[in-house]
Write an enzyme that holds these catalytic residues in place. Structure first.
Site, PDB file in Angstrom:
ATOM      1  N   ARG A  91      14.659   0.015 -68.499  1.00 24.77           N
ATOM      2  CA  ARG A  91      13.459  -0.585 -68.728  1.00 24.77           C
ATOM      3  C   ARG A  91      12.350   0.009 -68.772  1.00 24.77           C
ATOM      4  NH1 ARG A  91      13.969  -5.139 -63.990  1.00 24.77           N
ATOM      5  NH2 ARG A  91      12.506  -6.194 -65.575  1.00 24.77           N
ATOM      6  N   GLY A 100       3.555  -3.491 -76.817  1.00 20.12           N
ATOM      7  CA  GLY A 100       3.522  -2.261 -77.726  1.00 20.12           C
ATOM      8  C   GLY A 100       4.238  -1.272 -77.268  1.00 20.12           C
ATOM      9  N   MET A 102       7.837   0.306 -75.708  1.00 20.62           N
ATOM     10  CA  MET A 102       9.447  -0.047 -75.915  1.00 20.62           C
ATOM     11  C   MET A 102       9.806  -1.106 -75.145  1.00 20.62           C
ATOM     12  SD  MET A 102      12.661   1.917 -75.909  1.00 20.62           S
ATOM     13  CE  MET A 102      13.389   1.069 -74.643  1.00 20.62           C
ATOM     14  N   HIS A 451     -15.344  -4.188 -87.109  1.00 22.83           N
ATOM     15  CA  HIS A 451     -16.640  -4.316 -87.393  1.00 22.83           C
ATOM     16  C   HIS A 451     -17.105  -5.850 -86.857  1.00 22.83           C
ATOM     17  CE1 HIS A 451     -19.739  -5.551 -90.207  1.00 22.83           C
ATOM     18  NE2 HIS A 451     -20.433  -4.465 -89.878  1.00 22.83           N
ATOM     19  N   ARG A 571     -41.693 -11.865 -71.796  1.00 24.37           N
ATOM     20  CA  ARG A 571     -42.203 -11.379 -73.047  1.00 24.37           C
ATOM     21  C   ARG A 571     -43.427 -12.036 -73.433  1.00 24.37           C
ATOM     22  NH1 ARG A 571     -36.838 -12.131 -73.573  1.00 24.37           N
ATOM     23  NH2 ARG A 571     -35.634  -9.859 -73.772  1.00 24.37           N
ATOM     24  N   ARG A 626     -44.678  -9.019 -69.462  1.00 25.86           N
ATOM     25  CA  ARG A 626     -44.980  -7.623 -70.123  1.00 25.86           C
ATOM     26  C   ARG A 626     -46.030  -7.840 -71.446  1.00 25.86           C
ATOM     27  NH1 ARG A 626     -40.162  -5.625 -74.250  1.00 25.86           N
ATOM     28  NH2 ARG A 626     -40.923  -7.410 -75.207  1.00 25.86           N
ATOM     29  N   GLU A 758     -38.858   3.282 -70.246  1.00 30.35           N
ATOM     30  CA  GLU A 758     -37.931   3.178 -71.580  1.00 30.35           C
ATOM     31  C   GLU A 758     -37.981   4.351 -72.504  1.00 30.35           C
ATOM     32  OE1 GLU A 758     -39.038  -0.542 -73.430  1.00 30.35           O
ATOM     33  OE2 GLU A 758     -41.400  -0.198 -73.010  1.00 30.35           O
ATOM     34  N   GLY A 779     -36.557  -0.415 -68.955  1.00 31.12           N
ATOM     35  CA  GLY A 779     -36.247  -1.217 -70.018  1.00 31.12           C
ATOM     36  C   GLY A 779     -34.899  -0.513 -70.855  1.00 31.12           C
ATOM     37  N   THR A 780     -33.790  -0.891 -70.347  1.00 28.91           N
ATOM     38  CA  THR A 780     -32.773  -0.010 -70.698  1.00 28.91           C
ATOM     39  C   THR A 780     -32.117  -0.229 -72.321  1.00 28.91           C
ATOM     40  OG1 THR A 780     -31.171  -1.828 -69.875  1.00 28.91           O
ATOM     41  CG2 THR A 780     -31.606   0.208 -68.523  1.00 28.91           C
ATOM     42  N   ASN A 781     -32.598  -1.366 -72.933  1.00 23.80           N
ATOM     43  CA  ASN A 781     -32.389  -1.125 -74.466  1.00 23.80           C
ATOM     44  C   ASN A 781     -33.119  -0.219 -75.184  1.00 23.80           C
ATOM     45  OD1 ASN A 781     -30.969  -3.437 -73.765  1.00 23.80           O
ATOM     46  ND2 ASN A 781     -32.505  -4.965 -74.714  1.00 23.80           N
ATOM     47  N   ASP A 782     -34.397  -0.145 -74.919  1.00 19.21           N
ATOM     48  CA  ASP A 782     -35.400   0.798 -75.460  1.00 19.21           C
ATOM     49  C   ASP A 782     -34.804   2.217 -75.252  1.00 19.21           C
ATOM     50  OD1 ASP A 782     -37.067   0.484 -77.729  1.00 19.21           O
ATOM     51  OD2 ASP A 782     -38.214  -0.726 -76.579  1.00 19.21           O
ATOM     52  N   TYR A 865     -33.698  -4.783 -57.947  1.00 23.54           N
ATOM     53  CA  TYR A 865     -33.153  -6.147 -58.827  1.00 23.54           C
ATOM     54  C   TYR A 865     -32.599  -5.622 -60.178  1.00 23.54           C
ATOM     55  CZ  TYR A 865     -37.685  -6.190 -61.120  1.00 23.54           C
ATOM     56  OH  TYR A 865     -38.511  -5.996 -62.069  1.00 23.54           O
TER      57      TYR A 865
HETATM   58  P1  ADP Z   1       9.676  -6.447 -69.918  1.00 27.02           P
HETATM   59  O1  ADP Z   1       8.689  -5.310 -69.488  1.00 27.02           O
HETATM   60  O2  ADP Z   1       9.307  -6.912 -71.384  1.00 27.02           O
HETATM   61  O3  ADP Z   1       9.310  -7.714 -68.931  1.00 27.02           O
HETATM   62  P2  ADP Z   1      11.948  -6.153 -68.780  1.00 27.02           P
HETATM   63  O4  ADP Z   1      12.317  -4.779 -68.390  1.00 27.02           O
HETATM   64  O5  ADP Z   1      11.403  -6.815 -67.609  1.00 27.02           O
HETATM   65  O6  ADP Z   1      11.028  -6.228 -69.795  1.00 27.02           O
HETATM   66  O7  ADP Z   1      13.176  -6.623 -69.330  1.00 27.02           O
HETATM   67  C1  ADP Z   1      13.349  -7.970 -69.698  1.00 27.02           C
HETATM   68  C2  ADP Z   1      14.171  -8.761 -69.296  1.00 27.02           C
HETATM   69  O8  ADP Z   1      15.631  -8.181 -69.248  1.00 27.02           O
HETATM   70  C3  ADP Z   1      14.106  -9.316 -67.821  1.00 27.02           C
HETATM   71  O9  ADP Z   1      13.519 -10.375 -67.619  1.00 27.02           O
HETATM   72  C4  ADP Z   1      15.565  -9.632 -67.321  1.00 27.02           C
HETATM   73  O10 ADP Z   1      15.879 -10.958 -67.708  1.00 27.02           O
HETATM   74  C5  ADP Z   1      16.528  -8.534 -68.521  1.00 27.02           C
HETATM   75  N1  ADP Z   1      16.962  -7.557 -67.570  1.00 27.02           N
HETATM   76  C6  ADP Z   1      16.511  -6.425 -67.325  1.00 27.02           C
HETATM   77  N2  ADP Z   1      17.130  -5.442 -66.700  1.00 27.02           N
HETATM   78  C7  ADP Z   1      18.215  -6.455 -66.230  1.00 27.02           C
HETATM   79  C8  ADP Z   1      19.349  -6.175 -65.554  1.00 27.02           C
HETATM   80  N3  ADP Z   1      19.603  -5.089 -64.621  1.00 27.02           N
HETATM   81  N4  ADP Z   1      20.378  -7.262 -65.229  1.00 27.02           N
HETATM   82  C9  ADP Z   1      20.179  -8.360 -66.052  1.00 27.02           C
HETATM   83  N5  ADP Z   1      19.000  -8.537 -66.743  1.00 27.02           N
HETATM   84  C10 ADP Z   1      18.038  -7.580 -66.859  1.00 27.02           C
HETATM   85 MG    MG Z   2     -38.975  -2.045 -74.816  1.00 24.92          MG
HETATM   86 MG    MG Z   3       9.837  -8.125 -67.611  1.00 24.35          MG
END
Ligand code: ADP
Ligand code: MG
Ligand code: MG
Length: 895
Positions: A91, A100, A102, A451, A571, A626, A758, A779-782, A865
């Protein structure tokens, strides 16, 4: 020699830096004696060393071996043992939880031999193969990076073939078939077989957690959330428990209070016969924790006790992940739970009443940003709504309007009174006029630094960006919603910049109950009570005073209802506009002092009325006014317009001498860089009588107010001073006017004459300027524009999003003070000025006065202030209180 690996039993919740949030909290739960499957954590330090060297640091692998052996001894099973295998999860978990990164890999240790052992030991072949196919699926997608569809498609096909809809309806033979399919798919897509050696499985999984620190998604998320790039992630290796062993097993998630409202009472979901994320993946309908009580009373009771233990221990709302393995409850994760702004205020004050925390700590648990969110109008959540898509909540607010796809249409439709929402794939500087005209902006691409997001936030325009389910086809004037309807130009949509949601049709908008309460309505709900409690505490502890920027009596009165302690910036430009433009024209074309005086004399009574209104609204509070600041040409006709008018009249033989003089004046006043031209104090010096007329109007109005029984505290502020000589010249004249007014009216109105700081030169020579000033206001904007050498209007829409993307700044220096540069000038000026005048009253009147981070800085520098827009006043009061209250927030502070 470094230690890179720690047992859960060795760590604690304080070690989030080293063990990551998940690891530190698993250790803490272990210490508390809660049932946590045993395991160990590979540290963030190991990750940093790995990322630096591109390889595992020496000794790490051996250490893992030792801890694994100890785990095997505890569990009485060996990893991958063909007769009775130990299985583990791998984990990820950094200091801050980060989407984002793993995903978790479960069931490591299964291979073609040990799956048989697991089947024998558990007397459940189906369970064993279900676990194995899950391993192949998770390992294939997360470690080998194979597209998740590659595995989910054959799974879906098989269910269709068998005529079933749910995973749990597949039988053992089906799952064995899937295992074979998945192995082949891994061979094909990863160009290597699935590793049968369990230790190799483990090592590859750990490495890929480390590597995932630098994926594009993770890097982008860190930039947006301002999480440093050099923290690294920890990896937790934990013995598996199984929620997928039939009806007496399952997995669930919960909160110790309702994270949406803050209501007391646990809140959560449970899914029978399920593993890992099944419960949140929406594959089957979950049950509530109350239903779990019916199903497994004992586990439910135990769960409630543990949740109570955690809340008491962390002294905060916690979220948890748990699994029940054939009737035995296991805790798999906890942390201080995320919550909505409303829940944050309510939970903080509830916990004060419950005696868990004191008011100082409660104040640290809420923020001005949360308060600001609660003050925006909101979509009515009880109204019928059709959700089209969800994107990023780039700029808050609730906007309803007709869909348009380009700037011209936005401008045209808005001009005829329509509310429009500008919908684009992404925006660029050409879209600016459309963004100004629209109620809201919606894009299908780009994040919070795109943007669209930057510009919309700068303008206070509601914006949802990166709604990826939308396929915007501007040429065909339609948006196709993935898996949903097509929306055409002119259709009405509603976008929620606070949640990122996009709805079809018009959703009703309601005023924030907080704003109604500030405005004096009799609102009595729990949120208002919570906010009132914490604001009152903040007011009690803060040193920094809070004033408002208000130009009109109405704004001033509102700011007062919102709790301001004076006006920090009034102003005066608007007092020269509208019908009064003509008088300004006369002033400018006047050929002699008599003409000039006549024009000024006409302006005087009008402005006096304006000031009287403001003194009335701010009776007994200081009002900083001002003197006129912008370049004069802003009050004159456009050069082309006047030239055409003059040319046409001349041609007709109707020469207009006023217009001719005006045209010459406009030409004469034309500037290449008006921001750096004839404005501020320079006007006061170059146009005799202008400043003195204003000061006369101010003091006469103040004297009237006093004569009427009120109290007035005018503070006259001279803008754009760079040298003390400028201030001295102006000051001498203003003092003379003040004496004249006093003599004429026979009333003496105490008043101050101060200056804005400013310009960098003013900051650096603040010790000289202080001698001639009764007060300073930054006047921190200017000051930001002049320090960086760019003009906000020109740069924000052009290259700012690139600068944010490339990391030149983390946040726009107009939104949050650039502490390193502009902040240093504020610090220097304050120190130098107070060295000659220790009691000099100093404030801030730029928009930064309402920005939480900047407020803390101004407090630290020792300013008296901050002044901000009326709506920001409560935010500033709260943040000034948070800055003064020293108590540190408890809990693990997870983001
Ligand atoms: P995330 O960071 O996405 O929450 P986790 O590491 O918590 O991911 O894992 C997601 C799920 O996987 C956990 O909520 C749990 O249900 C399951 N899990 C993780 N480790 C174990 C474990 N040792 N035994 C059983 N389930 C597990
Ligand atoms: Mg000004
Ligand atoms: Mg979790």
């Amino acid at each position: 020699m470094n230690s890179y690996v720690f047992d859960f039993a060795q760590g604690s919740m304080e070690q989030r830096d080293l063990l990551g949030g998940k690891g530190a909290n698993l250790a803490e739960m272990t210490r508390l004696g809660l049932p946590v499957p045993p395991g160990f954590t590979v540290t963030t330090e190991a990750c940093r060393a790995y990322l630096k060297a591109g390889d595992e640091p020496p000794g790490m692998s051996d250490e893992i071996g030792h801890h694994l052996a100890a785990l095997e001894a505890t569990m009485g099973r060996a990893l991958g043992d063909p007769t009775d295998p130990l299985l583990v999860s791998v984990r990820s978990g950094g200091k801050f939880s980060m989407p984002g990164m793993m995903n978790t890999v479960l069931n490591i240790g299964l291979n073609n031999a040990s799956v048989r052992g697991l089947a024998d030991q558990s007397q459940d072949e189906r369970f064993a193969f279900d676990s194995y196919r899950r391993l192949l699926q998770m390992f294939g997608s997360t470690v080998f990076g194979i597209d998740a569809d590659v595995f989910s498609n054959p799974l879906d096909d098989l269910k269709a073939e068998r005529g079933v809809t749910q995973d749990v309806d597949l039988v053992s033979a089906d799952l064995q078939e899937l295992v074979g399919t998945f192995e082949q798919l891994i061979d094909k897509h990863a160009d290597r077989p699935f590793p049968q050696d369990p230790r190799e499985q483990l090592d590859l999984a750990i490495r890929s957690v480390f590597d995932s620190w630098n994926t594009d998604r993770a890097v982008l998320y860190r930039r947006q959330e301002q999480i440093p790039d050099d923290l690294g992630t920890a990896v937790n290796i934990q013995a598996m428990v199984f929620g997928n062993r039939g009806p007496t097993s399952g997995s669930g998630v919960g909160f110790t209070r309702d994270p949406a409202t803050g209501d007391a009472g646990v809140y959560g979901d449970y899914l029978q016969n399920a593993q890992g994320e099944d419960v949140v993946a929406g594959i089957r309908n979950t049950m509530s924790l109350a239903d779990l009580d019916q199903l497994d009373h004992e586990s439910h009771e135990q769960l409630l006790t543990m949740m109570e233990t955690l809340e008491q221990h962390y002294r905060d709302m916690c979220d948890i992940e748990f699994t029940i393995d054939r009737g035995t409850l296991w805790m798999l994760q906890t942390r201080v739970g995320k919550r909505t702004p409303e829940a944050a205020f309510r939970i903080a004050t509830d916990m004060v009443h419950e005696g868990l925390i004191d008011l100082d700590e409660a104040l640290q648990r809420v923020s001005g940003a949360q308060l600001a969110q609660l003050m925006f109008p909101r979509f009515d959540t009880v109204a019928d709504r059709t959700l089209l898509a969800t994107g990023m909540n780039a700029s808050p607010g609730a906007a309803v309007g007709r869909v348009v796809f380009d700037s011209e249409t936005a401008v045209d439709w808005a001009a005829r009174g329509e509310n429009v929402i500008l919908v684009r794939k992404e925006t660029n500087p050409d879209d600016l006029s459309g963004m100004v005209a629209a109620r809201g902006v919606l894009t299908s691409r780009g994040g919070k630094t795109s943007h669209a997001a930057v510009v919309a936030r700068g303008m206070g325009r509601t914006c949802v960006c990166g709604a990826e389910a939308l396929d915007v086809d501007a040429a065909a004037r339609k948006v196709v919603v993935r898996g949903g309807p097509t929306v055409s130009e002119g259709d009405v949509i509603s976008i929620d910049g606070t949640t990122g949601e996009v709805f079809l049709g018009e959703v009703a908008v309601v005023d924030s109950s907080l704003v109604r309460w500030f405005e004096g309505d009799d609102v009595d709900d729990e949120l208002v009570t919570a906010v009132a409690t914490l604001l009152e505490h903040a007011d009690g502890v803060r040193r920094l005073r809070v004033r408002a920027n208000a130009d009109t009596p109405a704004d001033a009165a509102r700011a007062r209802r919102f709790g301001c302690e004076g006006i920090g910036l009034c102003r005066t430009e608007h007092m020269f506009l509208g019908e009064r433009r003509e008088l300004v024209e006369h002033l400018i074309v006047a050929e002699d002092s008599a003409g000039r005086e006549a024009a000024l004399a006409a302006l005087l009574p009008l402005q006096k009325v304006d000031f009287a209104g403001i003194f009335g609204a701010m009776d007994d509070l200081p009002v900083t006014i001002r003197l006129i600041d912008p370049p004069l040409h802003e009050f004159l006709p456009d050069l082309t317009e006047i030239s055409v008018r003059v040319a046409l009249a001349d041609e007709r033989g109707e020469r207009d001498s006023h217009d001719h003089k005006l045209m010459d004046a406009v030409r004469g006043l034309h500037e290449q860089n008006p921001m750096l031209g004839l404005r501020g104090v320079r006007l006061g010096i170059a146009v005799p009588g202008l400043f003195t007329m204003q000061v006369r109007a101010i003091l006469e109005a103040a004297a009237d107010h006093v004569a009427g029984g009120g109290t007035a505290h005018p503070e006259i502020m001279v803008p754009l001073v760079g040298s003390v000589r400028e201030l001295d010249l102006v000051r001498a004249e203003l003092e003379q006017t003040a004496r004249m007014v006093e003599d004429e009216l026979g009333v003496s109105v105490p008043h101050l004459i101060g200056t804005m700081i400013e310009l960098p030169r003013a900051a650096i020579t603040a010790d000289r300027i202080a001698v001639s000033a009764d007060f300073f206001s930054f006047g921190t904007n200017d000051l930001t524009q002049m320090t960086w050498g760019f003009s906000r209007d020109d740069v924000e829409a052009s290259f700012f999003s690139t600068y944010l993307e490339r990391g030149v700044f983390g946040v726009s220096p107009f939104e949050s003070l650039d502490v390193e540069g502009v902040g240093e000038l504020v610090q220097i000026a304050t120190t130098r000025a107070r060295a000659v005048k220790p009691d000099l009253h100093i404030g801030v009147c730029g928009e930064h006065g309402g920005d939480p981070a900047s407020i803390h800085f101004f407090d630290d520098v020792g300013l008296d202030y901050v002044s901000c827009s009326p709506f920001r006043v409560p935010v500033a009061r709260l943040e000034a209180g948070r800055s003064a209250s020293t108590s540190e927030s408890a809990g693990d502070g997870s983001k």
